[in-house]
Design a protein around this motif. Structure first.
Motif, short mmCIF file in Angstrom:
data_model
loop_
_atom_site.label_atom_id
_atom_site.label_comp_id
_atom_site.label_asym_id
_atom_site.label_seq_id
_atom_site.Cartn_x
_atom_site.Cartn_y
_atom_site.Cartn_z
N VAL A 99 0.82 -1.20 0.00
CA VAL A 99 0.00 0.00 0.00
C VAL A 99 0.86 1.26 0.00
CG1 VAL A 99 -0.19 0.10 2.52
CG2 VAL A 99 -1.98 1.10 1.11
N VAL A 100 2.08 1.16 0.57
CA VAL A 100 2.94 2.35 0.65
C VAL A 100 3.48 2.73 -0.73
CG1 VAL A 100 3.58 1.86 3.02
CG2 VAL A 100 5.01 0.99 1.17
N VAL A 101 3.43 1.80 -1.68
CA VAL A 101 3.87 2.08 -3.04
C VAL A 101 2.72 2.58 -3.90
CG1 VAL A 101 4.86 1.10 -5.14
CG2 VAL A 101 5.74 0.39 -2.90
N TRP A 102 1.55 1.97 -3.72
CA TRP A 102 0.41 2.27 -4.58
C TRP A 102 -0.35 3.52 -4.19
CZ3 TRP A 102 -0.60 -0.25 -9.07
CH2 TRP A 102 0.09 -1.44 -9.30
N ASN A 103 -0.20 3.95 -2.94
CA ASN A 103 -0.91 5.13 -2.48
C ASN A 103 0.10 6.24 -2.18
OD1 ASN A 103 -2.35 7.09 -0.95
ND2 ASN A 103 -3.85 5.55 -0.33
N ASN A 104 0.03 7.32 -2.94
CA ASN A 104 1.00 8.41 -2.78
C ASN A 104 0.99 9.05 -1.40
OD1 ASN A 104 1.91 8.23 -5.44
ND2 ASN A 104 0.31 9.61 -6.20
N SER A 105 -0.15 8.95 -0.70
CA SER A 105 -0.29 9.63 0.58
C SER A 105 0.76 9.18 1.59
CB SER A 105 -1.68 9.40 1.16
OG SER A 105 -2.68 9.88 0.29
N TYR A 106 1.09 7.89 1.58
CA TYR A 106 2.02 7.36 2.57
C TYR A 106 3.41 7.96 2.42
CZ TYR A 106 -1.61 3.95 3.53
OH TYR A 106 -2.80 3.36 3.87
N LEU A 107 3.91 7.99 1.19
CA LEU A 107 5.24 8.55 0.96
C LEU A 107 5.29 10.03 1.28
CD1 LEU A 107 6.20 6.72 -2.36
CD2 LEU A 107 7.36 6.50 -0.16
N LEU A 108 4.24 10.76 0.90
CA LEU A 108 4.21 12.20 1.16
C LEU A 108 4.17 12.48 2.66
CD1 LEU A 108 1.69 13.33 -1.62
CD2 LEU A 108 4.18 13.65 -1.59
N VAL A 109 3.30 11.76 3.38
CA VAL A 109 3.19 11.97 4.83
C VAL A 109 4.47 11.55 5.53
CG1 VAL A 109 2.01 11.17 6.91
CG2 VAL A 109 0.69 11.82 4.90
N ALA A 110 5.01 10.39 5.15
CA ALA A 110 6.23 9.91 5.79
C ALA A 110 7.40 10.85 5.53
CB ALA A 110 6.56 8.50 5.28
N GLY A 111 7.54 11.31 4.29
CA GLY A 111 8.63 12.23 3.97
C GLY A 111 8.51 13.55 4.71
N ALA A 112 7.31 14.10 4.75
CA ALA A 112 7.10 15.38 5.43
C ALA A 112 7.37 15.25 6.93
CB ALA A 112 5.66 15.87 5.20
N SER A 113 6.92 14.15 7.53
CA SER A 113 7.13 13.97 8.97
C SER A 113 8.60 13.72 9.28
CB SER A 113 6.27 12.82 9.50
OG SER A 113 6.61 11.60 8.87
N ALA A 114 9.32 13.06 8.37
CA ALA A 114 10.75 12.85 8.58
C ALA A 114 11.49 14.19 8.56
CB ALA A 114 11.31 11.91 7.50
N ILE A 115 11.13 15.05 7.62
CA ILE A 115 11.75 16.39 7.56
C ILE A 115 11.42 17.18 8.83
CG2 ILE A 115 11.72 18.60 6.35
CD1 ILE A 115 11.22 17.01 3.76
N LEU A 116 10.16 17.08 9.28
CA LEU A 116 9.77 17.76 10.51
C LEU A 116 10.56 17.25 11.69
CD1 LEU A 116 7.86 19.68 12.01
CD2 LEU A 116 6.23 17.79 12.19
N GLY A 117 10.74 15.93 11.77
CA GLY A 117 11.52 15.36 12.87
C GLY A 117 12.95 15.85 12.87
#
Length: 216
Positions: free
Chosen positions: A65-83
């Protein structure tokens, strides 16, 4: 047994992904002696955020699901930058990283066990999937950073906490408990066991210690 999948509520899995990315980035940013660059911190955040879901879906023979749904990568990437940006403010708050780790484990344990049950996997298999979903991100993090795999080392009951939470979910689901309630119980048990183990120093005995007790 077929139940309503816990992950149908998209925001719950995105919340888990966000917290995983945040926790992974905070963890990586704290490893200053390894001189991890900005990209490295983001990669570690993505690994923690998405690793459990990826391994879970591979085990269940489902499209990741993390590959087929763009939301996961976007959310994960944004939260990693925030962290990464927040790390200076929380540099000495080791308890925050540990707490986030426990919460993320609980969320992914519930999501993994629920998805397995909804696909017709047996109770024991659902328990295993829940544990893999919970600790998968941490496993990938340790591999990338060339650290000892957390749940294989003498430590604070890392996999046990995930197993206790996933087992709680499976048991409650079998008793007909609403999925959301079972998921919250899984989250609570996983977090409580993990934090209690860290606080009180609970560990399994090292195998060398057991061997030394054998009579000659």
């Amino acid at each position: 047994m077929s139940i309503t999948p816990f992950q149908v509520t998209l925001w719950i899995e995105l919340l888990a992904a966000a917290l995983g990315g945040l926790q992974g980035a905070l963890f990586a940013a704290g490893r200053r002696h390894r001189r991890i660059d900005v990209l490295g911190v983001i990669v570690i955040g993505l690994a923690v955020s998405l690793g459990g879901s990826l391994l879970r879906d591979i085990m269940l023979n489902q499209p990741p699901v993390v590959v087929w749904n763009n939301s996961y990568l976007l959310v994960a990437g944004a939260s990693a930058i925030l962290g990464m940006l927040l790390h200076p403010a929380f540099a000495r708050a080791a308890w925050l990283i540990t707490t986030l780790d426990a919460v993320v484990m609980g969320l992914f344990a519930a999501i993994g066990a629920s998805k397995a049950l909804s696909l017709g996997v047996g109770e024991a298999g659902a328990l295993v999937v829940g544990v893999i979903g919970a600790i998968g991100g941490g496993m990938l993090r340790d591999v990338i950073l060339n650290l000892p795999i957390s749940f294989l080392q003498v430590g604070t009951l890392y996999a046990v906490a995930a197993g206790a939470g996933a087992g709680t979910f499976v048991l409650l689901a079998e008793l007909g408990t609403p999925t959301l309630i079972a998921g919250l119980a899984c989250l609570g048990v996983t977090t409580a066991v993990r934090l209690a183990a860290v606080h009180f120093g609970w560990t399994f005995p090292e195998q060398r210690a057991l061997q030394s007790r054998r009579p000659n």
